[in-house]
Design a protein around this motif. Sequence first.
Motif, PDB file in Angstrom:
ATOM      1  N   ALA A  87       0.843  -1.193   0.000  1.00 21.68           N
ATOM      2  CA  ALA A  87       0.000   0.000   0.000  1.00 21.68           C
ATOM      3  C   ALA A  87       0.880   1.246   0.000  1.00 21.68           C
ATOM      4  O   ALA A  87       1.831   1.344   0.781  1.00 21.68           O
ATOM      5  CB  ALA A  87      -0.929   0.014   1.209  1.00 21.68           C
ATOM      6  N   GLU A  88       0.555   2.175  -0.894  1.00 21.20           N
ATOM      7  CA  GLU A  88       1.254   3.459  -0.941  1.00 21.20           C
ATOM      8  C   GLU A  88       0.277   4.558  -0.560  1.00 21.20           C
ATOM      9  O   GLU A  88      -0.812   4.659  -1.118  1.00 21.20           O
ATOM     10  CB  GLU A  88       1.808   3.722  -2.334  1.00 21.20           C
ATOM     11  CG  GLU A  88       2.566   5.047  -2.432  1.00 21.20           C
ATOM     12  CD  GLU A  88       3.129   5.307  -3.811  1.00 21.20           C
ATOM     13  OE1 GLU A  88       2.491   6.061  -4.581  1.00 21.20           O
ATOM     14  OE2 GLU A  88       4.193   4.757  -4.126  1.00 21.20           O
ATOM     15  N   VAL A  89       0.672   5.356   0.388  1.00 23.02           N
ATOM     16  CA  VAL A  89      -0.154   6.471   0.870  1.00 23.02           C
ATOM     17  C   VAL A  89       0.382   7.763   0.266  1.00 23.02           C
ATOM     18  O   VAL A  89       1.595   7.932   0.099  1.00 23.02           O
ATOM     19  CB  VAL A  89      -0.144   6.535   2.406  1.00 23.02           C
ATOM     20  CG1 VAL A  89      -0.967   7.723   2.911  1.00 23.02           C
ATOM     21  CG2 VAL A  89      -0.692   5.230   2.992  1.00 23.02           C
ATOM     22  N   LEU A  90      -0.524   8.666  -0.090  1.00 23.88           N
ATOM     23  CA  LEU A  90      -0.128   9.935  -0.711  1.00 23.88           C
ATOM     24  C   LEU A  90      -0.713  11.106   0.050  1.00 23.88           C
ATOM     25  O   LEU A  90      -1.911  11.119   0.372  1.00 23.88           O
ATOM     26  CB  LEU A  90      -0.608   9.984  -2.169  1.00 23.88           C
ATOM     27  CG  LEU A  90      -0.450  11.337  -2.883  1.00 23.88           C
ATOM     28  CD1 LEU A  90       1.024  11.643  -3.124  1.00 23.88           C
ATOM     29  CD2 LEU A  90      -1.217  11.356  -4.184  1.00 23.88           C
ATOM     30  N   VAL A  91       0.146  12.081   0.340  1.00 28.44           N
ATOM     31  CA  VAL A  91      -0.291  13.377   0.849  1.00 28.44           C
ATOM     32  C   VAL A  91       0.293  14.428  -0.093  1.00 28.44           C
ATOM     33  O   VAL A  91       1.512  14.583  -0.174  1.00 28.44           O
ATOM     34  CB  VAL A  91       0.175  13.625   2.294  1.00 28.44           C
ATOM     35  CG1 VAL A  91      -0.278  15.011   2.762  1.00 28.44           C
ATOM     36  CG2 VAL A  91      -0.345  12.546   3.228  1.00 28.44           C
ATOM     37  N   ASP A  92      -0.574  15.109  -0.827  1.00 31.59           N
ATOM     38  CA  ASP A  92      -0.132  16.053  -1.858  1.00 31.59           C
ATOM     39  C   ASP A  92      -0.848  17.385  -1.626  1.00 31.59           C
ATOM     40  O   ASP A  92      -2.059  17.499  -1.802  1.00 31.59           O
ATOM     41  CB  ASP A  92      -0.459  15.487  -3.243  1.00 31.59           C
ATOM     42  CG  ASP A  92       0.046  16.382  -4.371  1.00 31.59           C
ATOM     43  OD1 ASP A  92       0.665  17.423  -4.076  1.00 31.59           O
ATOM     44  OD2 ASP A  92      -0.193  16.037  -5.545  1.00 31.59           O
ATOM     45  N   TYR A  93      -0.059  18.390  -1.244  1.00 29.43           N
ATOM     46  CA  TYR A  93      -0.618  19.733  -1.010  1.00 29.43           C
ATOM     47  C   TYR A  93       0.070  20.704  -1.957  1.00 29.43           C
ATOM     48  O   TYR A  93       1.300  20.721  -2.082  1.00 29.43           O
ATOM     49  CB  TYR A  93      -0.397  20.162   0.437  1.00 29.43           C
ATOM     50  CG  TYR A  93      -0.755  21.613   0.691  1.00 29.43           C
ATOM     51  CD1 TYR A  93      -2.079  22.010   0.779  1.00 29.43           C
ATOM     52  CD2 TYR A  93       0.244  22.579   0.822  1.00 29.43           C
ATOM     53  CE1 TYR A  93      -2.409  23.345   0.998  1.00 29.43           C
ATOM     54  CE2 TYR A  93      -0.074  23.912   1.044  1.00 29.43           C
ATOM     55  CZ  TYR A  93      -1.403  24.287   1.129  1.00 29.43           C
ATOM     56  OH  TYR A  93      -1.729  25.608   1.343  1.00 29.43           O
ATOM     57  N   ILE A  94      -0.719  21.530  -2.641  1.00 32.53           N
ATOM     58  CA  ILE A  94      -0.172  22.525  -3.559  1.00 32.53           C
ATOM     59  C   ILE A  94      -0.920  23.834  -3.379  1.00 32.53           C
ATOM     60  O   ILE A  94      -2.149  23.849  -3.216  1.00 32.53           O
ATOM     61  CB  ILE A  94      -0.256  22.035  -5.028  1.00 32.53           C
ATOM     62  CG1 ILE A  94       0.464  23.001  -5.959  1.00 32.53           C
ATOM     63  CG2 ILE A  94      -1.693  21.821  -5.462  1.00 32.53           C
ATOM     64  CD1 ILE A  94       0.635  22.465  -7.371  1.00 32.53           C
ATOM     65  N   ASN A  95      -0.157  24.913  -3.370  1.00 30.06           N
ATOM     66  CA  ASN A  95      -0.739  26.246  -3.207  1.00 30.06           C
ATOM     67  C   ASN A  95       0.059  27.211  -4.082  1.00 30.06           C
ATOM     68  O   ASN A  95       1.290  27.223  -4.053  1.00 30.06           O
ATOM     69  CB  ASN A  95      -0.676  26.694  -1.743  1.00 30.06           C
ATOM     70  CG  ASN A  95      -1.224  28.089  -1.540  1.00 30.06           C
ATOM     71  OD1 ASN A  95      -0.513  29.078  -1.694  1.00 30.06           O
ATOM     72  ND2 ASN A  95      -2.495  28.187  -1.187  1.00 30.06           N
ATOM     73  N   GLY A  96      -0.646  28.008  -4.903  1.00 28.71           N
ATOM     74  CA  GLY A  96       0.057  28.915  -5.794  1.00 28.71           C
ATOM     75  C   GLY A  96      -0.754  30.134  -6.156  1.00 28.71           C
ATOM     76  O   GLY A  96      -1.968  30.195  -5.908  1.00 28.71           O
ATOM     77  N   LYS A  97      -0.055  31.097  -6.783  1.00 28.34           N
ATOM     78  CA  LYS A  97      -0.721  32.319  -7.192  1.00 28.34           C
ATOM     79  C   LYS A  97      -0.002  32.930  -8.393  1.00 28.34           C
ATOM     80  O   LYS A  97       1.198  32.731  -8.592  1.00 28.34           O
ATOM     81  CB  LYS A  97      -0.779  33.340  -6.051  1.00 28.34           C
ATOM     82  CG  LYS A  97       0.562  33.985  -5.749  1.00 28.34           C
ATOM     83  CD  LYS A  97       0.428  35.108  -4.745  1.00 28.34           C
ATOM     84  CE  LYS A  97       1.753  35.847  -4.562  1.00 28.34           C
ATOM     85  NZ  LYS A  97       2.185  36.593  -5.772  1.00 28.34           N
ATOM     86  N   PHE A  98      -0.757  33.649  -9.209  1.00 26.64           N
ATOM     87  CA  PHE A  98      -0.231  34.481 -10.290  1.00 26.64           C
ATOM     88  C   PHE A  98      -0.676  35.908 -10.027  1.00 26.64           C
ATOM     89  O   PHE A  98      -1.804  36.154  -9.575  1.00 26.64           O
ATOM     90  CB  PHE A  98      -0.753  34.012 -11.647  1.00 26.64           C
ATOM     91  CG  PHE A  98      -0.356  32.604 -12.003  1.00 26.64           C
ATOM     92  CD1 PHE A  98       0.926  32.322 -12.446  1.00 26.64           C
ATOM     93  CD2 PHE A  98      -1.270  31.575 -11.884  1.00 26.64           C
ATOM     94  CE1 PHE A  98       1.286  31.036 -12.779  1.00 26.64           C
ATOM     95  CE2 PHE A  98      -0.918  30.279 -12.218  1.00 26.64           C
ATOM     96  CZ  PHE A  98       0.362  30.002 -12.661  1.00 26.64           C
ATOM     97  N   ASP A  99       0.197  36.859 -10.343  1.00 25.64           N
ATOM     98  CA  ASP A  99      -0.117  38.265 -10.068  1.00 25.64           C
ATOM     99  C   ASP A  99      -1.367  38.747 -10.794  1.00 25.64           C
ATOM    100  O   ASP A  99      -2.068  39.632 -10.309  1.00 25.64           O
ATOM    101  CB  ASP A  99       1.078  39.148 -10.439  1.00 25.64           C
ATOM    102  CG  ASP A  99       1.984  39.386  -9.243  1.00 25.64           C
ATOM    103  OD1 ASP A  99       1.715  38.801  -8.180  1.00 25.64           O
ATOM    104  OD2 ASP A  99       2.967  40.131  -9.381  1.00 25.64           O
ATOM    105  N   GLN A 100      -1.632  38.164 -11.969  1.00 22.33           N
ATOM    106  CA  GLN A 100      -2.802  38.596 -12.718  1.00 22.33           C
ATOM    107  C   GLN A 100      -3.211  37.515 -13.714  1.00 22.33           C
ATOM    108  O   GLN A 100      -2.446  36.583 -13.986  1.00 22.33           O
ATOM    109  CB  GLN A 100      -2.510  39.889 -13.476  1.00 22.33           C
ATOM    110  CG  GLN A 100      -1.469  39.736 -14.577  1.00 22.33           C
ATOM    111  CD  GLN A 100      -1.275  41.015 -15.357  1.00 22.33           C
ATOM    112  OE1 GLN A 100      -0.915  42.040 -14.808  1.00 22.33           O
ATOM    113  NE2 GLN A 100      -1.534  40.945 -16.663  1.00 22.33           N
ATOM    114  N   SER A 101      -4.409  37.633 -14.238  1.00 12.69           N
ATOM    115  CA  SER A 101      -4.849  36.762 -15.319  1.00 12.69           C
ATOM    116  C   SER A 101      -4.430  37.399 -16.641  1.00 12.69           C
ATOM    117  O   SER A 101      -3.943  38.528 -16.676  1.00 12.69           O
ATOM    118  CB  SER A 101      -6.367  36.565 -15.265  1.00 12.69           C
ATOM    119  OG  SER A 101      -7.029  37.788 -15.549  1.00 12.69           O
TER     120      SER A 101
END
Length: 575
Positions: free
Chosen positions: A256-270
């Motif tokens: 069994a393989e357990v995954l914890v994947d957290y990602i957080n990001g931003k761009f200054d503008q569209s």
Amino acid sequence: MRKLFITSILLLFTIVSIAQKTKKDTLKTEEITVVKPYTPTISEAFKVKSNPTINDQNFQKETVNYSIFSVPVASTFTPSKGKAQGLKRAPKERLYENYVSAGFGNYTTPLFEAFLHSGDKRYNDYGVFLKYQSSQGGIKDVLLDDNYSDIQVDLFYKQFERDFDWKINAGYNRELYNYYGLPTSITFDDNVLDNIDEKQVYNSIYLGGSINFEDAIFNSGTIEIINFFDAYNSNELRFLAKPTFEFPLSTEAIHAEVLVDYINGKFDQSYASSNELTYSFLNLGVTPNFEILKDDLSINLGVKLYYTFDLENSSNQFKAYPNVTASYKVVNDIFILTAGVTGDLIQNSYRNFTQENPFVSPTLNIQQTDQQYNAFIGAKGKLASNIGYNVNVNYMNEKDKALFTQNQTLTDGTILAINAYEAGNSFKVVYDDVSTINASAEVNVEVSKEFQLNVGLNYSNYTITNELEAWNLPEFTARLSAAYKTEKWHVGTLLFFRGTTKDFVISYGDLPVNGSIVKNESYVDLNFNGGYIFSDRLSVFGKINNAVSKSYERFVNYPVQSIQLLAGVTYKFDL
């Protein structure tokens, strides 16, 4: 008188004694049967007394006379002691654990690479990997700078314990690109060109580690933290942890393989406004697998379970995917049948998109791709002892598959572009539901111990739900590689073919409905490499890339360098 009395007494005792002896016997006669357990016995063996009949015939013997004719012979032979013949051994190749490599090529392309490490092989190992490569550009008819550079530093430390080992690593990677792909249909004023700062820099700072146990339920685990940012203040932080477990079950085990994947990001503008773009996802997953091995049959029974959180939009959902594969040896190693159904939740990221296409704009919409299933069937094996093959056909269904397409041009050549990527020289990501039928074949030929050959073909047919085409995805690709190696020198080649792709272009001031489909022509990229070994320490190498000298376009408006030459030297040593 006295004698008469004594005689009478004796006579009386005699009569009494006779009377007692003649008394009637009253004891009755009865039968008594004695019963005991039966105890079998084995009688002694006896030999049948019979004699064979011998047919005695008399044969007359021949009389043989022997005689020796002796002649003296003079001998000069003198025996000597034998000696063991030793095998001539080839000189043992010295293997060095560190190296430094440097080279230089046309387009002003310096190259430097080094790997240095030390430690005690029984207890620890630590070192550093360094790489630098750059090019000053020089692509024909390009109006902006097209130089690039790549700097990489990676440090590691590894410790060996009795029942486990662990490793930590940290590093930094800097990649410089330029948005030089201006559309040729627009005539740009010098003032507009001077105002464009085409440079884009991608930076990655990462820290990670791994651990491996022997004979433990907690089998191994990896952890990684990556901070990715660019020259336009875009920022992305990602945390990945993947512990693996093994649970014994009779003679088998459940992995069994357990995954914890957290990602957080931003761009200054569209791309269309100055509003900030943000995204944040948390994925928790587990992938249990049970493998069955029986004679020529191998089956893996598994499932992928995810609970995903869209933290930016405050939503969450549960997803499950099959993970079942099987193989059966129909004819030993000659013909092995493979089949299965898999699926996965793909977490897209800004960093991954830049690795596929470095000319994307820092204004992307980051979503997840739901690969609902990927069903395949194929065969692999050997056509001969030196020829191996692998063929495969699969049908895949993906929801929200990421596709690259060109951003709309925000200048007509006389209007200044606020950002360098707004002049029809950058790409965005669009998502669509895509079904793909794919067929691939690969053949490996070991012509000799020195010469190996590999050929691969791939065909894909895409069915799109909303978009007009599967943007920038080729239907056909092919690859041919060959390598020849001797004790002192080696040469190799790689021939790559990529079929026609399509993109969607929207000119300045036009509505999306007025956009047009453009084609990127197919191309062939032929590359060579080789080297010569002077000694265990010193060797030289050379490379020729894009040997057909065609400045093809990997993406619309982005021609590549024509023929590229590079040569260098490698020195190996021990610390």
